[in-house]
Structure formats: structure tokens, C-alpha cells
Design a protein around this motif. Sequence first.
Motif, mmCIF file in Angstrom:
data_model
loop_
_atom_site.group_PDB
_atom_site.id
_atom_site.type_symbol
_atom_site.label_atom_id
_atom_site.label_comp_id
_atom_site.label_asym_id
_atom_site.label_seq_id
_atom_site.Cartn_x
_atom_site.Cartn_y
_atom_site.Cartn_z
ATOM 1 N N VAL A 4 12.793 -6.845 -5.842
ATOM 2 C CA VAL A 4 13.915 -7.430 -6.571
ATOM 3 C C VAL A 4 13.582 -8.862 -6.984
ATOM 4 O O VAL A 4 13.830 -9.276 -8.128
ATOM 5 N N MET A 5 12.996 -9.617 -6.065
ATOM 6 C CA MET A 5 12.615 -10.996 -6.382
ATOM 7 C C MET A 5 11.585 -11.036 -7.502
ATOM 8 O O MET A 5 11.650 -11.895 -8.395
ATOM 9 N N ALA A 6 10.639 -10.094 -7.475
ATOM 10 C CA ALA A 6 9.617 -10.056 -8.519
ATOM 11 C C ALA A 6 10.242 -9.764 -9.877
ATOM 12 O O ALA A 6 9.881 -10.383 -10.893
ATOM 13 N N LEU A 7 11.185 -8.829 -9.917
ATOM 14 C CA LEU A 7 11.847 -8.496 -11.176
ATOM 15 C C LEU A 7 12.672 -9.676 -11.693
ATOM 16 O O LEU A 7 12.652 -9.994 -12.889
ATOM 17 N N ARG A 8 13.379 -10.317 -10.787
ATOM 18 C CA ARG A 8 14.170 -11.475 -11.216
ATOM 19 C C ARG A 8 13.272 -12.609 -11.682
ATOM 20 O O ARG A 8 13.625 -13.374 -12.584
ATOM 21 N N GLY A 9 12.082 -12.676 -11.079
ATOM 22 C CA GLY A 9 11.147 -13.727 -11.459
ATOM 23 C C GLY A 9 10.606 -13.576 -12.867
ATOM 24 O O GLY A 9 10.153 -14.553 -13.471
ATOM 25 N N ILE A 10 10.631 -12.336 -13.401
ATOM 26 C CA ILE A 10 10.150 -12.125 -14.775
ATOM 27 C C ILE A 10 11.306 -11.968 -15.758
ATOM 28 O O ILE A 10 11.108 -11.521 -16.884
ATOM 29 N N GLY A 11 12.522 -12.326 -15.293
ATOM 30 C CA GLY A 11 13.639 -12.374 -16.223
ATOM 31 C C GLY A 11 14.671 -11.281 -16.102
ATOM 32 O O GLY A 11 15.669 -11.284 -16.833
ATOM 33 N N VAL A 12 14.478 -10.315 -15.187
ATOM 34 C CA VAL A 12 15.487 -9.263 -14.998
ATOM 35 C C VAL A 12 16.503 -9.810 -13.997
ATOM 36 O O VAL A 12 16.465 -9.515 -12.802
ATOM 37 N N ILE A 13 17.421 -10.619 -14.494
ATOM 38 C CA ILE A 13 18.275 -11.425 -13.614
ATOM 39 C C ILE A 13 19.300 -10.596 -12.842
ATOM 40 O O ILE A 13 19.814 -11.043 -11.814
ATOM 41 N N PRO A 25 21.958 -11.857 -1.531
ATOM 42 C CA PRO A 25 22.540 -11.125 -2.667
ATOM 43 C C PRO A 25 21.563 -10.145 -3.317
ATOM 44 O O PRO A 25 21.904 -9.509 -4.307
ATOM 45 N N LEU A 26 20.356 -10.014 -2.744
ATOM 46 C CA LEU A 26 19.331 -9.209 -3.405
ATOM 47 C C LEU A 26 19.457 -7.715 -3.129
ATOM 48 O O LEU A 26 19.158 -6.894 -3.995
ATOM 49 N N VAL A 27 19.882 -7.366 -1.925
ATOM 50 C CA VAL A 27 19.862 -5.962 -1.508
ATOM 51 C C VAL A 27 21.250 -5.523 -1.061
ATOM 52 O O VAL A 27 21.885 -6.186 -0.231
ATOM 53 N N MET A 45 15.153 2.109 -13.121
ATOM 54 C CA MET A 45 15.203 2.253 -11.667
ATOM 55 C C MET A 45 13.780 2.398 -11.141
ATOM 56 O O MET A 45 12.900 2.925 -11.826
ATOM 57 N N PHE A 46 13.576 1.941 -9.910
ATOM 58 C CA PHE A 46 12.242 1.995 -9.310
ATOM 59 C C PHE A 46 12.359 2.356 -7.837
ATOM 60 O O PHE A 46 13.251 1.873 -7.126
ATOM 61 N N ALA A 47 11.451 3.222 -7.366
ATOM 62 C CA ALA A 47 11.361 3.560 -5.942
ATOM 63 C C ALA A 47 9.887 3.604 -5.571
ATOM 64 O O ALA A 47 9.087 4.247 -6.255
ATOM 65 N N GLY A 48 9.521 2.916 -4.506
ATOM 66 C CA GLY A 48 8.109 2.871 -4.128
ATOM 67 C C GLY A 48 7.919 2.596 -2.657
ATOM 68 O O GLY A 48 8.807 2.851 -1.835
ATOM 69 N N ASP A 49 6.754 2.061 -2.306
ATOM 70 C CA ASP A 49 6.402 1.721 -0.923
ATOM 71 C C ASP A 49 6.432 2.922 0.012
ATOM 72 O O ASP A 49 6.649 2.783 1.216
ATOM 73 N N GLY A 50 6.252 4.121 -0.532
ATOM 74 C CA GLY A 50 6.245 5.310 0.313
ATOM 75 C C GLY A 50 7.607 5.670 0.865
ATOM 76 O O GLY A 50 7.713 6.462 1.799
#
Length: 390
Positions: A4-13, A25-27, A45-50
Motif C-alpha cells: 500500500v505504501m509503495a502504491l501511494r508513493g507512486i501516486g495511487v493516493i 490508515p493503510l490496512v 486489485m492486487f494479491a501476492g506474497d504467497g
Amino acid sequence: GRDVMALRGIGVIDAVGISKKASPPLVKSGEARRIPFADDTFDFMFAGDGALENSPRPADFAADFAAEIFRTLKPEGFAAFHVKANDTYSYNSFVDLFNFCCNVVKVNDILEFDSSMPHIREIVVKKVRHAIDSESNSNGKCSVPEYKKKQVRNAEALIEEEPLKPWITLKRNVKNIKYLSSMVDISFKDRYVYIDVGARSYGSSIGSWFRKQYPKQNKTFHVYAIEADKTFHQEYGTKKGVTLLPYAAWVRNESLVFEINRDPGEKKVQGKGRGMGRIQPLKSSGGFDGGELEKISGFDFAEWLKNTVSENDFVVMKMDVEGTEFDLIPRLFETGAICLVDEIFLECHYNRWQRCCPGQRSPKYEKTYDQCLQLFTSLRQSGVLVHQWF
């Protein structure tokens, strides 16, 4: 929360994560099978990390997860997944979960992603505007998909020459079996089901073989025991995770009789079951001669199978039905139910050489070994992973 932090860091606020444990407030607190947002909420939407492979797997988890993605994703929105679907079987199993709602638009293999997932597969799907109706075939027939046929080519060889001592050869052959779950990843299935057709006692194969020896990849299988002999019914009442069907698997719903006709030298053992022999419809039972007869109920096994499992389930079947396999297998093909089974362990009954009486064949069965071999060969040629059982 790092994604979530990575996405917000590239502008997906307005990016937000979902986890069992909230971290405002992230999760936000939620689960993959119960996403706490309204319909048509997300563009991406994204799901990862196994998370999908390693999460607890209650029944219908995979189907619920796919349904929630469809519900909360906007029409023409995208969902990306990082999964360990490194073989064609697991990849297609995963994609099949979304066939009702989405099209695959991108697949990418990522190597050396991190230490926990050194090789991952990125799969991106796009939601269509309306759920896709699954194609139905009016004649009930089906075609085994190519990725399943590939596993058949990796299976152990069939025993082509009739064994002179089948009670030894076929039992030893179990060591050569290449189990499907030892060749592929079965993570992306909705449910895990084992069906024992002709189960006899719990310890006959369910307890002694399947639950102890079959490689399950830490998945919990629900077991269906199909056994018409009343001698064995009572013990199943105490077995967890086992559903007893106290009938005979057959090609239609009707009353049957089964014959108890022992081989020479075979003794009757009190309390051990009679050993179901051939079965016939009640009205045709005049064809039996010399054996003990008992009336039982038969059910349309193929139709039951179609109403019980789906193509998104992982289904293993053992069949030991005293010659009725020559009726049941064609019926499975005729109805298309054969495509619902991932792996079959089949004992084929023929006029085998007898252990008790050298030079004599079993009088119980009319089929030959060549006819059994033809049955196994036709199954494999159709893409069905079948093993010779004993």
C-alpha cells in the motif's frame, strides 16, 4: 502495508490494504473471501506474497475469493496476482477460478523475487462487464483439457503383459505409481475430495492407504465412502470427515442384487463382509447361478458426481467394484462426469490366475486381462490419469 505504501508513493493516493489485523490508515480488517467493500469499488486489485497458497483453506475458499474479486472490481478493471503457479496444472487451476468473470491479459514469470518466493508468476486478469456463462454441451460429453493430458504422459507405464502372479505384481506396482499431487501443485483448487467406490471397511483403503500414504500437500480432503455391504456401515459413523453412501454405484437409480460367489479355496470369514461380487438389476437377476444373492439399492453414480463436485475441485477416486467398472467408466464418459476426476486408482477385475489353485483362473469374472488393459489404455488416451490398482 508495504504494498500500500509503495502504491501511494507512486501516486495511487487512495490505495488500501486488507488483512485480518487492521493497521489504520493503510490496512483495513477483512479477508480475501469477504472483502469489506461495496460492489464495483476498485479499478485495480492486487494479491501476492504467497497469501493465496499459504492461507487457511476452508471449503469453497477459492470460489469465494474469485467471487469477491468479481464483486468488488469495477467492470473492465484489472486484478494482478503473484502466485507460485509454476507448472501448467497449477496455472490452469488458478485461471479456471476466474473463467466465469475475467479474461487473462498478461502472464509474466519473475525470477529471484525474494527469498520466500524465488520464482513467482504474475497473472493479470480483466473483468468483463457481465459474468460469463459456462458453456454447456447438450449431450453431456466433455473434453479433458490439454494441461491434464500432459500429466498422463508423465505417468508410470501400464503393465502390458498379463501377470502370472497378479497378487504380487499388481501390489508391487503401487511403488511405481506417480501420484498427480507429487508432480504438480494442487494449491489453487476449491475443494479436495477423495471418493472410494467400493470402499468396504474404513481400514481397507481409506485409513490404511489414502489418509496415510497419498501425498496431500497439507490439504484437507473430504472423503466419500461408497459401500453397499451393510457389514461395514456402522464403523463409518465414528469417522470424521467421511460421508458414507450406503448404496452401490451404478448407471441409474434402481434396485439391484449382488452375488457372493467366492473363488476356490476362499473361506467365509464371519464379520469381515461378504465381498460384493457382480451386480445386476433386480429384474435381470436370473442370470446369476450358484452364488448367494442380496437385494441392494443402486444409484446413478455419474449424475451424483456431477451434482457433488465441480471442475474447480481436486478429485481423487479409487474404484474397486468387482467388474462393474465396465459399466461405470463408459457411463462417466457418456455423461461428461469423467472430466471432473483428476486421478483414478482402478482395480480391473478379470479371470486372473488363482493363488490357491495353480493353472486355474478365477471363475468369478468373464473379462480378460487384455480387456482390462484396453480399458486403462482408453482412459489414458482420453487424457484421464488412471493407475492400475490391486
